[in-house]
Write an enzyme that holds these catalytic residues in place. Structure first.
Site, PDB file in Angstrom:
ATOM      1  N   ASP A  66       0.830  -1.197   0.000  1.00 61.69           N
ATOM      2  CA  ASP A  66       0.000   0.000   0.000  1.00 61.69           C
ATOM      3  C   ASP A  66       0.865   1.247   0.000  1.00 61.69           C
ATOM      4  OD1 ASP A  66       0.896  -0.290   2.699  1.00 61.69           O
ATOM      5  OD2 ASP A  66      -0.973  -1.277   3.216  1.00 61.69           O
ATOM      6  N   ASN A 135      -7.899  -3.781  14.348  1.00 58.11           N
ATOM      7  CA  ASN A 135      -9.293  -3.923  13.919  1.00 58.11           C
ATOM      8  C   ASN A 135      -9.456  -5.011  12.852  1.00 58.11           C
ATOM      9  OD1 ASN A 135      -8.207  -2.695  11.659  1.00 58.11           O
ATOM     10  ND2 ASN A 135      -9.586  -0.919  11.672  1.00 58.11           N
ATOM     11  N   HIS A 137      -7.608  -5.361  10.023  1.00 56.45           N
ATOM     12  CA  HIS A 137      -7.276  -5.024   8.635  1.00 56.45           C
ATOM     13  C   HIS A 137      -5.952  -5.658   8.216  1.00 56.45           C
ATOM     14  CE1 HIS A 137      -4.982  -1.424  10.305  1.00 56.45           C
ATOM     15  NE2 HIS A 137      -4.122  -1.890   9.422  1.00 56.45           N
ATOM     16  N   GLU A 142      -9.735  -1.830   5.401  1.00 55.57           N
ATOM     17  CA  GLU A 142     -10.414  -1.617   6.671  1.00 55.57           C
ATOM     18  C   GLU A 142     -11.672  -2.491   6.755  1.00 55.57           C
ATOM     19  OE1 GLU A 142      -9.067  -0.003   8.964  1.00 55.57           O
ATOM     20  OE2 GLU A 142      -8.078   1.824   8.284  1.00 55.57           O
TER      21      GLU A 142
END
Length: 258
Positions: A66, A135, A137, A142
Site C-alpha cells: 500500500d 481492527n 485489517h 479496513e
C-alpha cells in the site's frame, strides 16, 4: 491456514524469514512487502541472512502492499521510503525492481488499476508478507472491505490513523486520510501468504481472523480461504485463541515430520 506459535518476537522473525528464504533460494521470485511494526523482526532477520549467510535478493521483484495518498515516493513517511529504509536498501534487491503505488498520482483510481495490473504482469506474487491491524485489517483493507476487492483507493479509519500517528511525530492530523492498497482479492491471489502478529493488542483480531467467521468485518479472516496461508504469532498475540492447545499439537506433529 497454518498456525505457527513462537516464543518471542525474534522467533517470529526467524520463522517468517524461513518461509520467505525458502522461496527466494528457488530462483527468481516476486515478493509482496508489508510495512509497519509487525514485519520489523522478519526484515532484520532477512538482512542478517543476506550479510552473514549469502541470501541474495538480486533476482527478486517486490511490490509493497500500500501507499499513502498524497505523499510522493521521496517523502520520509511514504511506504516507498519506509520499505527502503527498513529493508531493501540493506540487501541487494535492485531498486528498479521495487514497486509501490504512486501516492501522488493525479488520478488515484487509474493508478490503482495500473498497480494491480503490474502485479499480474510480473507473474503474480509468490510470497506475500502481511501484518494485522488491531481492527483486523490487512494492507489498508479496513473493516467492511469487499473480500474480492482489487487494488483501490480507501479511506483510513480513525483507529488506523491514530495507530500510525507515531510515524508522524504523534500528530494524527498529519496522517493522510486516503491510501492506495492492494485489495483482499489481490492478496488472496498470492501463492503463499505469511502473516505476522505481535502483542496483546492484536490478540482479539488474531482470534477473529483465525477462528471467527469469514467476514468483511474482519478483513484478515479472508486468509481462511487462502490455499497456503501461514500465521506466525508470539505468545501474547496467540493468547485468545480458543484452540491454542490443538494448534500446539498440530505444530509439534508437523515439526516431527520435517
Amino acid at each position: 491456514m497454518q498456525i505457527i506459535l513462537c516464543d518471542s518476537e525474534e522467533q517470529v522473525g526467524r520463522r517468517a524469514a524461513d518461509l520467505i528464504e525458502a522461496r527466494v533460494r528457488q530462483g527468481p521470485a516476486v515478493l509482496g512487502l508489508a510495512t509497519g511494526g509487525s514485519p520489523a523482526a522478519t526484515y532484520a532477520e532477512l538482512i542478517r541472512r543476506h550479510r552473514e549467510e549469502g541470501l541474495g535478493f538480486g533476482a527478486v521483484t517486490a511490490f509493497t502492499l500500500d501507499e499513502y495518498a498524497g505523499l510522493p515516493a521521496h517523502h520520509p513517511q511514504s511506504y516507498h521510503s519506509t520499505i527502503r529504509r527498513e529493508f531493501t536498501d540493506h540487501v541487494d534487491l535492485p531498486p528498479r525492481r521495487l514497486h509501490t503505488p504512486h501516492g501522488d498520482a493525479e488520478d488515484l483510481a487509474a493508478e490503482a488499476v495500473r498497480y494491480d495490473a503490474s502485479i499480474e504482469q510480473a507473474g503474480g506474487i509468490d510470497v506475500q508478507l502481511l501484518g494485522l491491524g488491531a481492527n483486523g485489517h490487512i494492507g489498508f483493507n479496513e473493516p467492511t472491505s469487499s473480500l474480492r476487492s482489487r487494488t483501490r483507493v480507501k479511506t483510513l479509519s480513525g483507529a488506523t490513523r491514530a495507530a500510525n500517528s507515531r510515524f508522524f511525530e504523534g500528530d494524527g492530523e498529519e496522517v493522510p486520510k486516503l491510501c492506495l492498497t492492494q485489495g483482499l482479492g489481490t492478496i488472496c491471489e498470492s501463492r503463499q501468504a505469511v502473516l505476522v502478529a505481535l502483542g496483546e493488542a492484536k490478540a482479539s483480531a488474531v482470534q477473529a481472523m483465525v477462528e471467527g467467521p469469514v467476514s468483511a468485518f474482519c478483513p484478515g479472516s479472508v486468509l481462511q480461504l487462502h490455499p497456503r496461508a501461514a500465521v506466525v504469532l508470539d505468545p501474547a498475540a496467540a493468547g485468545r485463541l480458543t484452540l491454542l492447545e490443538y494448534y500446539r499439537e498440530a505444530q509439534a506433529l508437523q515439526d516431527d515430520l520435517q
